[in-house]
Scaffold this active site. Structure first.
Site, PDB file in Angstrom:
ATOM      1  N   GLU A 298      31.736  42.715  34.476  1.00 33.77           N
ATOM      2  CA  GLU A 298      31.701  44.131  34.902  1.00 33.77           C
ATOM      3  C   GLU A 298      31.903  45.105  33.744  1.00 33.77           C
ATOM      4  O   GLU A 298      32.746  46.001  33.822  1.00 33.77           O
ATOM      5  CB  GLU A 298      32.777  44.365  35.976  1.00 33.77           C
ATOM      6  CG  GLU A 298      32.579  43.527  37.212  1.00 33.77           C
ATOM      7  CD  GLU A 298      33.619  43.809  38.292  1.00 33.77           C
ATOM      8  OE1 GLU A 298      33.246  43.788  39.472  1.00 33.77           O
ATOM      9  OE2 GLU A 298      34.784  44.044  37.936  1.00 33.77           O
TER      10      GLU A 298
HETATM   11  C1  IFG Z   1      35.128  38.536  38.011  1.00 38.25           C
HETATM   12  C2  IFG Z   1      35.544  39.546  39.046  1.00 38.25           C
HETATM   13  O1  IFG Z   1      35.639  39.225  40.218  1.00 38.25           O
HETATM   14  N1  IFG Z   1      35.783  40.803  38.607  1.00 38.25           N
HETATM   15  C3  IFG Z   1      36.315  41.804  39.563  1.00 38.25           C
HETATM   16  N2  IFG Z   1      35.449  41.767  40.763  1.00 38.25           N
HETATM   17  C4  IFG Z   1      36.018  42.149  42.029  1.00 38.25           C
HETATM   18  C5  IFG Z   1      37.392  41.564  42.231  1.00 38.25           C
HETATM   19  C6  IFG Z   1      37.978  41.909  43.611  1.00 38.25           C
HETATM   20  O2  IFG Z   1      37.293  41.208  44.614  1.00 38.25           O
HETATM   21  C7  IFG Z   1      38.311  42.034  41.112  1.00 38.25           C
HETATM   22  O3  IFG Z   1      38.410  43.436  41.072  1.00 38.25           O
HETATM   23  C8  IFG Z   1      37.786  41.495  39.788  1.00 38.25           C
HETATM   24  O4  IFG Z   1      38.551  42.053  38.720  1.00 38.25           O
END
Ligand code: IFG
Length: 502
Positions: A298
């Site tokens: 992200e």
């Molecule tokens: C690899 C990943 O999952 N990154 C983010 N995605 C959404 C997650 C919550 O469901 C967390 O915020 C996490 O930091």
């Protein structure tokens, strides 16, 4: 569920005061495990002074033909490292005739820990005593990476919660704690080299993990055959690293002056790679595992795109407006410096999705559930990269009812791949992200939903019938969580435990 198990209707009674675990091995870890399981295996099944009649009268009376007084462990190679690919296989035999005898044979000490857990779960604890049936078990894990991600950055998790969680992981034969220890919101990890990181990055100076705390988690996990892999997620998810000068990208407003916000780590500042090299050499000293998790998920490009110095850099490098190339530039330098430090790494799939060239030893963690994790598994394994799956197992995403059934049905090798590609998927992780989880609800939200994933990752792919699993996960919740003091929530619309959580 073991790979192979046969039992008979002949039972042996165990009187805890006349029972002991035995082995020729002098391992102190094994001695501690024996002490631990003498308590766990023989916990009183019912609240004190519960009338024996409370025991289900319809349950068949065990056909008892003797007393069992010992379980002997033969361990071929007792001194082995806790590592990816450690041998956790064991055989367990309990015989009543010609005389009561029980015996475990393992290659490594890790199999002895798994055999102790299985033995403890075979014991039928009744108001009138402890009983165990004759059994012949030959067992080993289907997958070698069976992990759980805990997030101590969105909300702090107390040491008591973390240690209870490690106990429960052992009751479910998990072997990796993926410690997502820091993130945008807080930096609770006390670095010895850069103490300001927690001084300015932790929520408060009580919401920290001291070097002693970290060592305690590592040792407590090791005693249970659990590896600890820390994650230091960059270049995104790193706002809490703000105490390091020039580390984070200054974002600019429309009139081309800094707007006071900061974004991902600034990839064009060379001193940032020197900092990262020093930081990760500390991490190598502090955590014994060969692997570290480098994150890479992200990464937002907007701040990078707003910064005039980065815009110049992109022109110089001929990257045009393609910020995935800038992320590639950062990741390539990060992976090289981490390799130089002597660490192997796990990364989120985003790094591969952004076409970063990675070391062949890299482990890729597939976490996105759209467009389709199966096509992602195919894509990553077709690059000949080792892969672990998390997409089906985001325990922080909660709904109504028996969501564990979906976790149970998800099979990490169920994608259109060659056999070789499927074998590159060597396990997975349940993830309980901390946005709405702290020590008040961590254990009940984790357990026993994670147990469904524990069985998926340990047992044969053929053990996948949800209807057959329901009574077993219900029993497992009561007997191996509630009864052992782990606050595990209900998995069934209507049920009870002989000994409810008090
Ligand atoms: C690899 C990943 O999952 N990154 C983010 N995605 C959404 C997650 C919550 O469901 C967390 O915020 C996490 O930091």
């Amino acid at each position: 569920m073991p790979q192979t198990m046969s039992t008979t209707s002949s039972y042996l009674r165990i009187r805890p005061q006349q029972f002991q675990f035995e082995s020729d091995s002098q391992s102190s870890l094994l001695r501690r495990a024996f002490q631990r399981y003498m308590k766990i295996a023989f916990l009183q099944p019912l609240p004190p002074n519960e009338p024996a009649a409370a025991v289900d009268p319809s349950a068949p009376k065990p056909h008892v033909i003797g007393n069992l007084t010992s379980l002997f462990f033969q361990i071929d190679n007792p001194n082995t490292d806790l590592r990816l690919g450690m041998d956790e296989s064991y055989s367990l035999s309990i015989r009543a005739t010609p005389q009561p005898v029980a015996f475990v044979h393992t290659k490594e000490i890790w199999g002895a820990l798994r055999a102790l857990e299985t033995f403890s779960q075979l014991i039928d604890a009744r108001a009138d005593g402890f009983f165990i049936s004759e059994a012949k078990i030959i067992d080993f894990p289907r997958f070698s990476h069976r992990g759980i991600l805990v997030d101590t950055a969105r909300h702090y998790l107390t040491m008591d919660t973390l240690l209870q969680h490690l106990d429960a992981m052992a009751y479910n034969k998990f072997n990796v704690l993926h410690w997502h220890i820091v993130d945008d919101q807080s930096f609770p990890f006390v670095s010895l080299t850069f103490p300001n990181m927690s001084l300015f990055g932790a929520y408060t100076q009580r919401h920290i993990y001291t070097p002693e705390d970290v060592s305690k988690v590592i040792e407590y996990a090791r005693d249970r055959g659990i590896r600890v892999i820390p994650e230091f997620d960059t270049p995104g998810h790193a706002s809490s690293w703000k105490s390091i000068p020039n580390l984070l990208t200054p974002c600019y407003g429309p009139n081309n002056i800094p707007n006071g916000n900061f974004g991902p780590i600034n990839p064009i500042v060379d001193s940032n790679y020197e900092f990262l090299a020093v930081f990760f050499s500390e991490i190598k000293k502090r955590f014994p595992d060969a692997y570290v998790h480098l994150g890479g998920d992200e990464v937002s490009f907007s701040c990078w795109a707003s910064n005039p110095d980065i815009q110049d850099f992109m022109v110089q490098k001929g990257f045009g407006k393609n910020f995935a190339l800038l992320e590639q530039y950062y990741e390539t330098r990060l992976l090289q410096l981490v390799e130089k430090v002597g660490l192997r790494y796990i990364i989120w799939q985003d790094v591969i999705d952004n076409k970063v060239k990675v070391n062949p030893n890299t482990v890729v963690q597939v976490w996105r559930s759209s467009p389709s994790y199966k096509s992602e598994l195919k894509r990553v394994t077709s690059l000949n990269l080792k892969t672990i799956l998390s997409s089906c197992w985001y325990l922080d995403l909660i709904g109504y009812g028996r969501d564990w059934e979906g976790y149970y049905r998800c099979d990490p090798q169920n994608f259109k791949g060659t056999t070789a590609e499927k074998n590159l998927v060597f396990g997975g992780e349940a993830c309980l992200w901390g946005e709405y989880v702290d020590s008040t609800n961590f254990l009940e939200r984790m357990w026993p939903r994670a147990s469904a994933i524990g069985e998926r990752l340990w047992s044969s792919a053929k053990v996948n019938n949800v209807d057959a699993a329901l009574p077993r996960i219900d029993y497992h919740r009561c007997q191996h969580h509630i009864r052992r003091g782990i606050r595990a929530q209900p998995v069934n619309g209507y049920s009870f435990c002989q000994a409810e959580y008090n």
